[in-house]
Write a protein that holds these residues in place. Structure first.
Motif, mmCIF file in Angstrom:
data_model
loop_
_atom_site.group_PDB
_atom_site.id
_atom_site.type_symbol
_atom_site.label_atom_id
_atom_site.label_comp_id
_atom_site.label_asym_id
_atom_site.label_seq_id
_atom_site.Cartn_x
_atom_site.Cartn_y
_atom_site.Cartn_z
ATOM 1 N N ARG A 28 0.826 -1.223 0.000
ATOM 2 C CA ARG A 28 0.000 0.000 0.000
ATOM 3 C C ARG A 28 0.854 1.265 0.000
ATOM 4 N NH1 ARG A 28 -4.580 -2.128 4.204
ATOM 5 N NH2 ARG A 28 -5.734 -3.329 2.668
ATOM 6 N N ALA A 29 2.036 1.185 0.631
ATOM 7 C CA ALA A 29 2.931 2.345 0.696
ATOM 8 C C ALA A 29 3.778 2.480 -0.570
ATOM 9 C CB ALA A 29 3.828 2.242 1.922
ATOM 10 N N GLY A 30 3.714 1.492 -1.452
ATOM 11 C CA GLY A 30 4.505 1.540 -2.686
ATOM 12 C C GLY A 30 5.993 1.322 -2.452
ATOM 13 N N VAL A 31 6.333 0.617 -1.374
ATOM 14 C CA VAL A 31 7.736 0.378 -1.025
ATOM 15 C C VAL A 31 8.269 -0.822 -1.814
ATOM 16 C CG1 VAL A 31 9.300 -0.306 0.848
ATOM 17 C CG2 VAL A 31 7.481 1.358 1.275
ATOM 18 N N ALA A 32 9.446 -0.659 -2.393
ATOM 19 C CA ALA A 32 10.102 -1.753 -3.097
ATOM 20 C C ALA A 32 10.692 -2.719 -2.075
ATOM 21 C CB ALA A 32 11.196 -1.216 -4.000
ATOM 22 N N TYR A 33 10.431 -4.002 -2.280
ATOM 23 C CA TYR A 33 10.957 -5.018 -1.370
ATOM 24 C C TYR A 33 11.095 -6.333 -2.116
ATOM 25 C CZ TYR A 33 6.200 -6.844 -1.103
ATOM 26 O OH TYR A 33 4.976 -7.368 -1.415
ATOM 27 N N GLU A 34 11.782 -7.256 -1.479
ATOM 28 C CA GLU A 34 11.917 -8.603 -2.011
ATOM 29 C C GLU A 34 11.688 -9.578 -0.865
ATOM 30 O OE1 GLU A 34 15.316 -11.244 -4.303
ATOM 31 O OE2 GLU A 34 15.313 -9.067 -4.527
ATOM 32 N N THR A 35 10.888 -10.600 -1.088
ATOM 33 C CA THR A 35 10.652 -11.592 -0.043
ATOM 34 C C THR A 35 11.626 -12.753 -0.208
ATOM 35 O OG1 THR A 35 8.924 -12.644 -1.363
ATOM 36 C CG2 THR A 35 8.217 -11.030 0.290
ATOM 37 N N HIS A 36 11.978 -13.350 0.922
ATOM 38 C CA HIS A 36 12.927 -14.462 0.950
ATOM 39 C C HIS A 36 12.390 -15.557 1.863
ATOM 40 C CE1 HIS A 36 16.134 -12.118 -1.046
ATOM 41 N NE2 HIS A 36 15.581 -11.100 -0.405
ATOM 42 N N LEU A 149 9.774 -16.424 6.590
ATOM 43 C CA LEU A 149 9.673 -15.429 5.522
ATOM 44 C C LEU A 149 10.322 -14.123 5.972
ATOM 45 C CD1 LEU A 149 8.576 -14.845 2.659
ATOM 46 C CD2 LEU A 149 6.512 -13.966 3.740
ATOM 47 N N GLN A 150 11.374 -13.756 5.263
ATOM 48 C CA GLN A 150 12.055 -12.486 5.519
ATOM 49 C C GLN A 150 11.735 -11.525 4.379
ATOM 50 O OE1 GLN A 150 14.702 -11.686 8.161
ATOM 51 N NE2 GLN A 150 13.240 -13.141 9.009
ATOM 52 N N VAL A 151 11.759 -10.247 4.682
ATOM 53 C CA VAL A 151 11.589 -9.229 3.662
ATOM 54 C C VAL A 151 12.863 -8.399 3.620
ATOM 55 C CG1 VAL A 151 10.410 -7.594 5.215
ATOM 56 C CG2 VAL A 151 10.076 -7.412 2.747
ATOM 57 N N GLU A 152 13.335 -8.130 2.412
ATOM 58 C CA GLU A 152 14.521 -7.291 2.192
ATOM 59 C C GLU A 152 14.052 -5.950 1.659
ATOM 60 O OE1 GLU A 152 18.590 -7.230 -0.568
ATOM 61 O OE2 GLU A 152 17.063 -8.791 -0.877
ATOM 62 N N LEU A 153 14.525 -4.889 2.288
ATOM 63 C CA LEU A 153 14.174 -3.546 1.842
ATOM 64 C C LEU A 153 15.239 -2.560 2.282
ATOM 65 C CD1 LEU A 153 11.271 -2.147 4.068
ATOM 66 C CD2 LEU A 153 12.604 -4.146 4.655
ATOM 67 N N ALA A 154 15.197 -1.374 1.722
ATOM 68 C CA ALA A 154 16.143 -0.329 2.096
ATOM 69 C C ALA A 154 15.855 0.129 3.524
ATOM 70 C CB ALA A 154 16.028 0.855 1.138
#
Length: 172
Positions: A28-36, A149-154
């Motif tokens: 919803r926030a439009g944040v770029a992320y990658e799930t692992h 489940l981990q999420v990678e983000l800035a």
């Protein structure tokens, strides 16, 4: 960074992203992320387990801990390679004393199970303090809201999405 799973497929939205409140908030926030995703047999050291299973530097994988500062709940994020300095957390929150929350209270407050507590999308909005070392990395990893489940983000995106503050709260 695109919204993609480790397997390379686009997440496409909250349901296909794993359906957690944390990932829904990021979408919803439009944040770029990658799930692992990784296999989570359920040992006590969830963060260390995630770093090992994913082959990651444990200084880039952050655990989310629930504490209380002067009786008020707060989330603290520190690298899985270290510990939480309760005195530093109290200082960062302008309080006098910090203690770890009981695991049952942590689950009740966040809506997540121990080992899958995310700083994002908690049942009750709680203040979040992220250890300042997070800012040293281009991306970091934290729980996406469930074990395995981990999420990678800035780091800046995490701080903004969680309305967090940063402070040196990690012990050695």
């Amino acid at each position: 960074m695109a919204r993609r799973s480790r397997a390379g497929g686009a997440t496409g939205g909250p349901a296909s992203a794993g359906g957690t409140p944390a990932l829904t908030l990021l979408e919803r926030a439009g944040v770029a992320y990658e799930t692992h995703p990784y296999s989570a047999p359920g040992v006590a050291a969830y963060g260390t387990e995630a770093a090992e299973a994913l082959g990651l530097d444990p200084r880039r994988v952050f655990k989310t801990l629930v504490a209380e500062v002067d009786g008020a709940p707060v989330l603290a994020m520190v690298p899985v390679a270290g510990t939480l300095d309760l005195k530093a957390l109290a200082t960062a929150r302008g309080g006098k004393k910090a203690v770890m929350a009981d695991p049952a209270d942590a689950e009740r407050l966040t809506g997540y199970v121990t080992g899958g507590i995310s700083p994002l999308g908690t049942r009750r909005r709680l203040p979040v303090v992220v250890d300042a070392s997070a800012l040293e990395h281009p991306t970091l990893y934290c729980s996406a809201g469930r074990r395995g489940l981990q999420v990678e983000l800035a780091p800046a995106d995490l701080v903004a999405a969680a309305s967090a503050t940063t402070a040196a709260v990690a012990g050695s």
